[in-house]
Structures are given as C-alpha cells and as structure tokens.
Write an enzyme that holds these catalytic residues in place. Structure first.
Site, PDB file in Angstrom:
ATOM      1  N   LYS A  94     -52.537  31.977  18.452  1.00  0.00           N
ATOM      2  CA  LYS A  94     -53.083  33.078  17.656  1.00  0.00           C
ATOM      3  C   LYS A  94     -52.086  34.220  17.431  1.00  0.00           C
ATOM      4  CE  LYS A  94     -57.318  31.575  16.925  1.00  0.00           C
ATOM      5  NZ  LYS A  94     -57.806  31.297  15.561  1.00  0.00           N
ATOM      6  N   GLU A 116     -62.020  39.985  14.464  1.00  0.00           N
ATOM      7  CA  GLU A 116     -63.151  39.284  15.059  1.00  0.00           C
ATOM      8  C   GLU A 116     -62.589  38.273  16.047  1.00  0.00           C
ATOM      9  OE1 GLU A 116     -61.293  36.231  13.276  1.00  0.00           O
ATOM     10  OE2 GLU A 116     -61.686  38.130  12.251  1.00  0.00           O
ATOM     11  N   SER A 389     -52.933  23.904  21.599  1.00  0.00           N
ATOM     12  CA  SER A 389     -52.999  25.217  20.944  1.00  0.00           C
ATOM     13  C   SER A 389     -53.214  26.385  21.891  1.00  0.00           C
ATOM     14  CB  SER A 389     -54.112  25.217  19.887  1.00  0.00           C
ATOM     15  OG  SER A 389     -55.364  24.892  20.475  1.00  0.00           O
TER      16      SER A 389
END
Length: 403
Positions: A94, A116, A389
């Site tokens: 991210k 968010e 990830s």
C-alpha cells in the site's frame, strides 16, 4: 484471449465498458484537477525522481523476489517465487500508492489527506506518508474492521492520524469509502482523497495502478535474472485489486504468461457469505455489472440491485466491487479469477509460516491457498510468481482464533 489487451483507459476513463466517472457535480472539478495534475506529474522528471528516492530510501524498494525452495519441494509442483511486498515499510504494498498520491497532493497545494481503509494497511501507509511529508490525515474505517484490526488503528493514531469509525451499513470498507467521499465533497479545496485501490471514478483506477506497477516491473527484471525467462503463471489476491494489477501490468502483453486473481470465497457461495465478484462461474452468487462509488464494474448485489453485504476472514478482501480494469481483463479472458474459502486461506498462512518462516497477511494467504490447490497438477519446469502483498502481523488475533 487478446494478446495485447487495452492497458490505458480511454478518454472517458473506461476499460472497455468498465470504469468511467459517476460522481456528484461537486466532484467533477476536483477529479478533473487531479487528472491534470497527474498528467503533469507523469511528465515531470523531478516528480519521478522524488518518488523514486522515497520508494528506495523510505519504503525499502526494490523488494526481493525470493525462490521459495522448501515450499517448492513440499508441493512437488512448479518452481515458486514470492514477490516480497511484505518487507516494505508499514508491511504491505500500500505504501507505493500512498507515497505517489501524497506527493501529488503536495504538488496541488493540498495540506490535508483523507483516506479509507479496510484491513488497516492502506490507512497505516497513508498516516505514515502524511507524517513524513508534514500533512494532516483523517482515516475512515468501518467499526467492524476497527475491531478486527485494533493494532493498525493504534498504529495510525500513533502516527498522528485521526481515525474515524463508521458504524453504518456493514461497518466495513464500502461504508468507510462512503464517509471518506462525503468528507472530500465538503473539503475539496483543502483536501486530497487518497484512495487506496484501483477503484472509484477516473482517474483513480489508472493512478493507483500506475503507482503499483513497480511491483511487476521489478518482478519481471528479477525473474529474467533468476530463470532467464518469463514466468508461466502470476498469482495474486484480489480485493479492490491494486496488488494484483501492480503485478500483472508489466506482463499484460505477454500472452504466454497466465494471470490468476484470487478473491474471498468466505464461508459459502450464497450472497452475503463471500466477496467473489469475478468467480461467478464457480457458483458464487450475486455478481453482475453496476455502479458503485464512482465506477461501473462487477458488483455483488441482490435481485433488486441493492449492494450486498459481504464476508471474508480478511478485512482487505471484504468489498462488494472490484477494480474496473480487472473486470475488463476477466471479460476479455486475459486473466482468470477464482475464490478461496476462509478455512483454506488460514491453512495456507499456517503452511507458509511453518515451511518458509514467513507469516503472510490473510489477504495474500488466499492467493497462496489457490497455488497449493493447483500445484500438484502443474509441471515441475513451470515457474510461478506469487505476490506476497503483506505480512501477517495485523492478523495475529484472527489467526489465533482459527489455529
């Protein structure tokens, strides 16, 4: 199957029929401003240089492409490589997108970031980047996810972010996005909405994809060095779809490289029991095209067109829609999409921990579970890259209840 699928949205922000810009009139001008700013930034070498420096010296890129020798031996199938996005600062992919968009915000003169989060990893990455660049930060998070991911809530607050609980609807990611968008409508002149996945109105799916495509670009170079050829298979989990499209993008033109996205099969195939949008052919109910939160894509909805509740053991996959580019890749047959149950994802996380000494995020464990299922039918000379990830620190409480 198209050997050279569309890789850029058209002038309306569409990938085939999917994507677009379905927003209130008050958001049209901010989205057009963002589109212009991004186009200018892409052409500005100093912007890319600053981003590259932060990705290298702050986030920790490039990430390794690790040959999983013991897992390869245990599964007696293909040669397995793990793209180690879990080793990045904040623990997941991210931060790639958070850094890029935060620099865009600074470029546009915005001093406040709105975000968010579902699993909390995007929220942590955004709070981290905001602290690094001296921006204020507000993160919206469903109260169901706040309970599941209490550690990440504390991390965000420690980093100086305001975390706002959302107690409406399913109290998960969909509802957090709704509240973040309401905030942005009210504060568009001073705030940038740092959307965390390849979702939302154009240009967000393209922007997020472009900031995540470094995953696949690195993996392509690394596998050519390691194996002197391209992989046969790419595997990644798919919630909104940013880590998967980040891996897939650099290989879209390589027709012999098969791509597999793995969604959340949850605890059953009935509507409300899963979050499988593109695996409908496997009997998961409720998915058909529609509009949600600014984009036209495949959504989980009931017979009346109302957005369904979803379920996944993984907060990061618990969303009723999917990125429009994934919807297009599925419709064109360029990528395959399947789903994995909660139980199998937890079992896969345990396997990787014990065989390779790596505890994966439950999101990534879905992709791993599908690889474990398929490996016995694959040849030993085949090569697989699985995108790891994120790491599993955030999921310890959940895993402790299952294992």
């Amino acid at each position: 199957m198209s050997a050279a699928p569309q890789t850029m949205p058209d002038s309306r922000g569409r990938y085939g029929p999917f994507g677009g810009r379905y927003v209130p009139e008050t958001l049209v001008a901010p989205l057009e401003e963002l589109e212009r700013a991004y186009a200018e930034a892409r052409a500005d070498k100093s912007f890319q240089k600053e981003l590259d420096d932060l990705l290298h010296n702050f986030a920790g890129r490039p990430t390794p492409l690790q040959f999983a020798s013991r897992l390869t031996e245990q599964l007696a199938g293909p040669r397995i490589y793990l793209k180690r996005e879990d080793l990045l600062h904040t623990g997941a992919h991210k931060i790639n997108n958070a850094l890029g968009q935060a620099l865009l915000a600074v470029r546009m003169g915005k001093k406040r970031i709105i975000a968010e989060t579902g699993a909390g990893q995007h929220g942590v990455a955004t709070a981290t980047v905001a602290a690094r660049l001296g921006l204020t930060c507000t993160v919206y998070m469903g109260t169901e996810d706040m309970e599941r991911q209490r550690l990440n809530v504390f991390r965000m607050r420690l980093l100086g972010a305001e975390v706002v609980g959302v107690d409406s609807g399913s109290r998960t990611l969909k509802d957090a996005i709704n509240e973040a968008m309401r905030d942005w409508v009210t504060n568009v002149r001073t705030s940038h909405y740092l959307l965390g996945s390849v979702l939302g109105a154009h240009p967000y799916p393209q922007i997020v994809r472009d900031f995540q495509k470094i995953i696949g670009e690195e993996a392509r170079e690394q596998i050519l060095r390691a194996e002197e050829r391209l992989p046969d298979h790419l595997i990644a989990c798919v919630g909104g779809g940013s880590n998967a499209i980040g891996l897939f993008h650099a290989f879209l033109g390589d027709a012999n490289v098969k791509m597999l996205g793995v969604e959340a099969g949850g605890r059953g195939k009935s509507l409300g029991e899963h979050a499988a949008r593109l695996a409908a052919a496997e009997g998961f109910a409720g998915a058909r095209p529609g509009v949600l939160q600014g984009t036209y894509t495949y959504l989980l909805q009931n017979a009346d067109g109302q957005i369904s509740t979803t379920h996944s053991v993984s907060a990061g996959l618990d969303y009723p829609g999917v990125g429009p580019e994934h919807a297009w890749l599925a419709e064109q047959g360029r990528a395959e999409y399947t789903a994995v149950s909660d139980e199998d994802a937890v079992a896969a996380a345990r396997t990787l921990a014990r065989v390779e000494g790596i505890i994966p995020a439950l999101e990534s464990a879905h992709a791993l579970a599908e690889l474990i299922r398929r490996a016995p039918k694959m040849r030993k000379d085949e090569v697989v890259i699985l995108n790891l990830s994120g790491r599993g620190d955030k999921d310890m409480e959940i895993l402790s209840r299952y294992v």
